[in-house]
Design an enzyme around this catalytic site. Structure first.
Site, PDB file in Angstrom:
ATOM      1  N   ILE A  81     -19.060  22.394  -3.193  1.00 51.46           N
ATOM      2  CA  ILE A  81     -19.358  21.375  -4.213  1.00 51.46           C
ATOM      3  C   ILE A  81     -18.662  21.821  -5.495  1.00 51.46           C
ATOM      4  O   ILE A  81     -18.940  22.907  -6.016  1.00 51.46           O
ATOM      5  CB  ILE A  81     -20.889  21.285  -4.458  1.00 51.46           C
ATOM      6  CG1 ILE A  81     -21.641  21.042  -3.136  1.00 51.46           C
ATOM      7  CG2 ILE A  81     -21.210  20.219  -5.497  1.00 51.46           C
ATOM      8  CD1 ILE A  81     -21.216  19.845  -2.366  1.00 51.46           C
ATOM      9  N   PHE A  82     -17.757  20.963  -5.977  1.00 53.88           N
ATOM     10  CA  PHE A  82     -16.931  21.346  -7.125  1.00 53.88           C
ATOM     11  C   PHE A  82     -17.636  21.077  -8.452  1.00 53.88           C
ATOM     12  O   PHE A  82     -17.486  20.016  -9.034  1.00 53.88           O
ATOM     13  CB  PHE A  82     -15.606  20.588  -7.094  1.00 53.88           C
ATOM     14  CG  PHE A  82     -14.744  20.874  -5.890  1.00 53.88           C
ATOM     15  CD1 PHE A  82     -14.610  22.169  -5.393  1.00 53.88           C
ATOM     16  CD2 PHE A  82     -14.048  19.846  -5.259  1.00 53.88           C
ATOM     17  CE1 PHE A  82     -13.805  22.425  -4.291  1.00 53.88           C
ATOM     18  CE2 PHE A  82     -13.244  20.101  -4.161  1.00 53.88           C
ATOM     19  CZ  PHE A  82     -13.122  21.388  -3.676  1.00 53.88           C
ATOM     20  N   TYR A 107       0.210  11.303 -10.068  1.00 50.98           N
ATOM     21  CA  TYR A 107      -0.158  10.208  -9.168  1.00 50.98           C
ATOM     22  C   TYR A 107      -0.562   8.961  -9.967  1.00 50.98           C
ATOM     23  O   TYR A 107      -0.039   7.861  -9.747  1.00 50.98           O
ATOM     24  CB  TYR A 107      -1.299  10.644  -8.235  1.00 50.98           C
ATOM     25  CG  TYR A 107      -1.948   9.496  -7.525  1.00 50.98           C
ATOM     26  CD1 TYR A 107      -1.256   8.769  -6.568  1.00 50.98           C
ATOM     27  CD2 TYR A 107      -3.252   9.096  -7.846  1.00 50.98           C
ATOM     28  CE1 TYR A 107      -1.845   7.673  -5.937  1.00 50.98           C
ATOM     29  CE2 TYR A 107      -3.840   8.021  -7.224  1.00 50.98           C
ATOM     30  CZ  TYR A 107      -3.143   7.315  -6.271  1.00 50.98           C
ATOM     31  OH  TYR A 107      -3.714   6.230  -5.664  1.00 50.98           O
ATOM     32  N   PHE A 113     -11.659   2.215  -6.801  1.00 51.78           N
ATOM     33  CA  PHE A 113     -12.471   3.389  -7.098  1.00 51.78           C
ATOM     34  C   PHE A 113     -12.502   4.235  -5.815  1.00 51.78           C
ATOM     35  O   PHE A 113     -11.464   4.417  -5.211  1.00 51.78           O
ATOM     36  CB  PHE A 113     -13.801   2.954  -7.726  1.00 51.78           C
ATOM     37  CG  PHE A 113     -13.571   2.606  -9.193  1.00 51.78           C
ATOM     38  CD1 PHE A 113     -12.791   1.496  -9.542  1.00 51.78           C
ATOM     39  CD2 PHE A 113     -14.030   3.411 -10.210  1.00 51.78           C
ATOM     40  CE1 PHE A 113     -12.486   1.215 -10.880  1.00 51.78           C
ATOM     41  CE2 PHE A 113     -13.744   3.138 -11.546  1.00 51.78           C
ATOM     42  CZ  PHE A 113     -12.970   2.038 -11.877  1.00 51.78           C
ATOM     43  N   ASP A 128     -11.010  16.533 -12.577  1.00 51.13           N
ATOM     44  CA  ASP A 128     -12.110  15.645 -12.174  1.00 51.13           C
ATOM     45  C   ASP A 128     -12.925  15.201 -13.394  1.00 51.13           C
ATOM     46  O   ASP A 128     -13.620  16.026 -13.991  1.00 51.13           O
ATOM     47  CB  ASP A 128     -13.067  16.383 -11.212  1.00 51.13           C
ATOM     48  CG  ASP A 128     -12.690  16.191  -9.752  1.00 51.13           C
ATOM     49  OD1 ASP A 128     -11.877  15.302  -9.444  1.00 51.13           O
ATOM     50  OD2 ASP A 128     -13.231  16.954  -8.918  1.00 51.13           O
ATOM     51  N   PHE A 151       0.822  -1.223   0.000  1.00 46.71           N
ATOM     52  CA  PHE A 151       0.000   0.000   0.000  1.00 46.71           C
ATOM     53  C   PHE A 151       0.850   1.265   0.000  1.00 46.71           C
ATOM     54  O   PHE A 151       0.385   2.302  -0.466  1.00 46.71           O
ATOM     55  CB  PHE A 151      -0.864   0.065   1.276  1.00 46.71           C
ATOM     56  CG  PHE A 151      -1.963  -0.934   1.358  1.00 46.71           C
ATOM     57  CD1 PHE A 151      -3.170  -0.725   0.710  1.00 46.71           C
ATOM     58  CD2 PHE A 151      -1.809  -2.094   2.103  1.00 46.71           C
ATOM     59  CE1 PHE A 151      -4.198  -1.647   0.802  1.00 46.71           C
ATOM     60  CE2 PHE A 151      -2.831  -3.030   2.199  1.00 46.71           C
ATOM     61  CZ  PHE A 151      -4.028  -2.804   1.546  1.00 46.71           C
ATOM     62  N   ASN A 191       8.980   8.568  -4.469  1.00 37.56           N
ATOM     63  CA  ASN A 191       8.374   7.765  -3.406  1.00 37.56           C
ATOM     64  C   ASN A 191       7.624   6.547  -3.949  1.00 37.56           C
ATOM     65  O   ASN A 191       7.821   5.427  -3.476  1.00 37.56           O
ATOM     66  CB  ASN A 191       7.418   8.641  -2.589  1.00 37.56           C
ATOM     67  CG  ASN A 191       6.955   7.947  -1.328  1.00 37.56           C
ATOM     68  OD1 ASN A 191       7.750   7.688  -0.429  1.00 37.56           O
ATOM     69  ND2 ASN A 191       5.675   7.614  -1.260  1.00 37.56           N
TER      70      ASN A 191
HETATM   71  N1  UDP Z   1     -15.830  16.893  -4.101  1.00 36.08           N
HETATM   72  C1  UDP Z   1     -16.512  18.076  -3.860  1.00 36.08           C
HETATM   73  N2  UDP Z   1     -16.101  18.853  -2.780  1.00 36.08           N
HETATM   74  C2  UDP Z   1     -15.058  18.485  -1.985  1.00 36.08           C
HETATM   75  C3  UDP Z   1     -14.387  17.275  -2.233  1.00 36.08           C
HETATM   76  C4  UDP Z   1     -14.805  16.507  -3.307  1.00 36.08           C
HETATM   77  O1  UDP Z   1     -17.443  18.441  -4.570  1.00 36.08           O
HETATM   78  O2  UDP Z   1     -14.734  19.247  -1.064  1.00 36.08           O
HETATM   79  C5  UDP Z   1     -16.254  16.055  -5.243  1.00 36.08           C
HETATM   80  C6  UDP Z   1     -15.151  15.837  -6.266  1.00 36.08           C
HETATM   81  O3  UDP Z   1     -15.168  16.864  -7.237  1.00 36.08           O
HETATM   82  C7  UDP Z   1     -15.514  14.476  -6.843  1.00 36.08           C
HETATM   83  C8  UDP Z   1     -16.188  13.753  -5.676  1.00 36.08           C
HETATM   84  O4  UDP Z   1     -16.547  14.769  -4.744  1.00 36.08           O
HETATM   85  O5  UDP Z   1     -16.467  14.624  -7.858  1.00 36.08           O
HETATM   86  C9  UDP Z   1     -15.269  12.758  -4.980  1.00 36.08           C
HETATM   87  O6  UDP Z   1     -14.054  13.414  -4.678  1.00 36.08           O
HETATM   88  P1  UDP Z   1     -12.967  12.776  -3.719  1.00 36.08           P
HETATM   89  O7  UDP Z   1     -11.868  13.801  -3.553  1.00 36.08           O
HETATM   90  O8  UDP Z   1     -13.624  12.285  -2.482  1.00 36.08           O
HETATM   91  O9  UDP Z   1     -12.442  11.507  -4.502  1.00 36.08           O
HETATM   92  P2  UDP Z   1     -11.807  11.359  -5.985  1.00 36.08           P
HETATM   93  O10 UDP Z   1     -12.971  11.075  -6.897  1.00 36.08           O
HETATM   94  O11 UDP Z   1     -11.086  12.637  -6.315  1.00 36.08           O
HETATM   95  O12 UDP Z   1     -10.899  10.196  -5.844  1.00 36.08           O
END
Ligand code: UDP
Length: 324
Positions: free
Chosen positions: A206-207, A141, A169, A284, A73, A92
Site C-alpha cells: 500500500i503506497f 504521459y 478516471f 500520486d 485508444f 507514440n
Molecule cells: N496503489 C497501491 N499499491 C499498488 C498499486 C496502487 O497502494 O500496488 C494505490 C496508488 O497509490 C493509488 C491507487 O492505488 O492511490 C490507484 O492506483 P492505480 O495504479 O490503480 O491507478 P492510478 O490512480 O495510478 O491511475
C-alpha cells in the site's frame, strides 16, 4: 448503423468498447499493432494488425471501409514508464495520433472519440474536478494526452474535425460474460494487484498511509470499464447526430480510499489480502474524483456497473484465473 474504426481496440478499455459498439449493430473494425493488446480480445475478422504510423495504409483502410467515425485508444499508458522514456511516449502518443489525424484528413473522416485521462489535471486544486479545472500534467504521459487534446481543438477550427475527448478516471472491472478482462503487462493497477496477493499469498504494498484523507490512503474514482465503454457509445451517438466537439470527465463522482478497496476485495473473495505498508508512490495526488455532471446532463450517461462491490465482483473471476 455506422462504420467505426477503433484504434487500440485489442486493449483493455478498447476491447470492452468494441464489444458494446458491435452489440449496438455498428460495423466495427479494429486497428491495433498488438504491442500491448491481445489478439484474442477481438473477433478475428474485425482485427487489422497495422501501425498507426503507416499513414498511407490507415488512409486506405478508412477509405475502403467507408469509415464514419474513429475511436482512438491506441497509446502507451504507464505513468512511471513515461517518466523513464519520455521520448518514446511523445513519439507514440503524439506523433502516432498525428499520423492518424493526417490519414483521417486525407480520407475525409471528420468524427473522433479520443481517450484522454484525469492525468491532464495533474495535482488538482480541489476535488471533485470539473472539466474547466486547469490543465497541468505532472508526468509525460499526461502531457502527451493534453497535447493531443489541444491539437484536436485546432483540428476542429482548421479542418472541421469534430471530437469528443473523454477524460477517464480509474478504469477497472471486467465483462466476464464477454470473455474480456484486465491484463496489463506489467500490472500496476490496484485491484488486479490486490487480487494477485489473495491468490499468490505474496503481499501487495500500500503506497502511503500519511495522505491528508480520512484513513491516510489515496482516494480515487473507480469506474467500471463497461460504464466507460458506454460513455464512448454516447459520444459516438452525439457525433453521428451532428453534435459539436466536447470534453467530458468519465467517473462516478464518488471516491474510495485504498483501504476501502482492500476491504471490498476481502469481502468479495472471502479471503484476507496479504499486504504491507510502504512509502508514497511518486506523482500520486491524495485525491482524484470526477465531477461527471456534464456527461450526465449533456449525453444522458449514468454509470450502472460501478458500485465498488460490482466492480470488484466483476474482476474477481478473471483475476483469480490470471494469477493462479
Ligand atoms: N496503489 C497501491 N499499491 C499498488 C498499486 C496502487 O497502494 O500496488 C494505490 C496508488 O497509490 C493509488 C491507487 O492505488 O492511490 C490507484 O492506483 P492505480 O495504479 O490503480 O491507478 P492510478 O490512480 O495510478 O491511475
Amino acid at each position: 448503423m455506422s462504420n467505426i474504426l477503433v484504434t487500440g481496440g485489442a486493449g483493455y478499455i478498447g476491447s470492452h468498447t468494441v464489444h458494446q459498439l458491435t452489440q449496438r449493430g455498428h460495423q466495427v473494425t479494429v486497428l491495433d499493432d498488438l504491442s500491448t493488446g491481445f489478439r484474442d480480445a477481438v473477433p478475428e475478422p474485425q482485427l487489422h494488425i497495422c501501425s498507426l504510423f503507416d499513414t498511407e495504409q490507415v488512409t486506405h483502410l478508412l477509405q475502403r471501409l467507408q469509415i464514419d467515425a474513429v475511436v482512438h485508444f491506441a497509446a502507451f499508458i504507464a505513468v512511471g514508464e513515461s517518466t523513464q522514456e519520455p521520448e518514446r511516449y511523445f513519439t507514440n502518443n503524439v506523433a502516432g495520433s498525428l499520423s492518424l489525424f493526417s490519414a483521417m484528413a486525407a480520407a475525409g473522416v471528420k468524427k473522433l472519440v479520443f481517450s484522454s485521462t484525469a492525468a491532464v489535471y495533474g495535482n488538482p486544486l480541489s476535488t471533485p474536478i470539473p472539466e474547466t479545472a486547469p490543465i497541468a500534467p505532472v508526468n509525460p504521459y499526461g502531457e502527451t494526452k493534453a497535447t493531443v487534446e489541444r491539437t484536436l481543438e485546432w483540428l476542429d477550427r482548421c479542418r472541421g474535425l469534430r471530437s469528443v475527448r473523454l477524460r477517464y478516471f480509474n478504469a477497472c472491472g471486467a465483462n466476464e460474460a464477454a470473455g474480456l478482462s484486465e491484463r496489463h503487462v506489467p500490472e500496476t493497477h490496484l485491484i488486479p494487484l490486490l487480487m494477485k496477493a489473495v491468490v499468490t499469498g505474496q503481499p501487495v504494498t500500500i503506497f502511503g498511509t500519511d495522505y491528508p484523507t480520512p484513513d491516510g490512503t489515496c482516494i480515487r474514482d473507480y469506474i467500471h470499464v463497461d460504464d466507460l465503454a458506454k460513455a464512448h457509445i454516447a459520444a459516438i451517438d452525439h457525433l453521428l447526430s451532428g453534435g459539436p466537439s466536447e470534453v467530458f470527465n468519465v467517473g462516478t463522482g464518488r471516491g474510495f480510499s485504498v483501504r476501502e478497496v482492500l476491504a471490498a476485495v476481502e469481502q468479495v473473495t472471502g479471503r484476507p489480502v496479504p499486504h504491507v505498508f510502504g512509502p508514497r508512490r511518486d506523482g500520486d495526488p491524495a485525491e482524484l474524483v470526477a465531477d461527471s455532471s456534464k456527461l450526465r446532463a449533456r449525453l444522458g450517461w449514468n454509470p450502472d456497473h460501478s458500485t465498488l462491490h460490482q466492480i470488484v465482483a466483476s474482476a474477481w473471476p478473471s483475476q483469480q484465473r490470471r494469477w493462479a
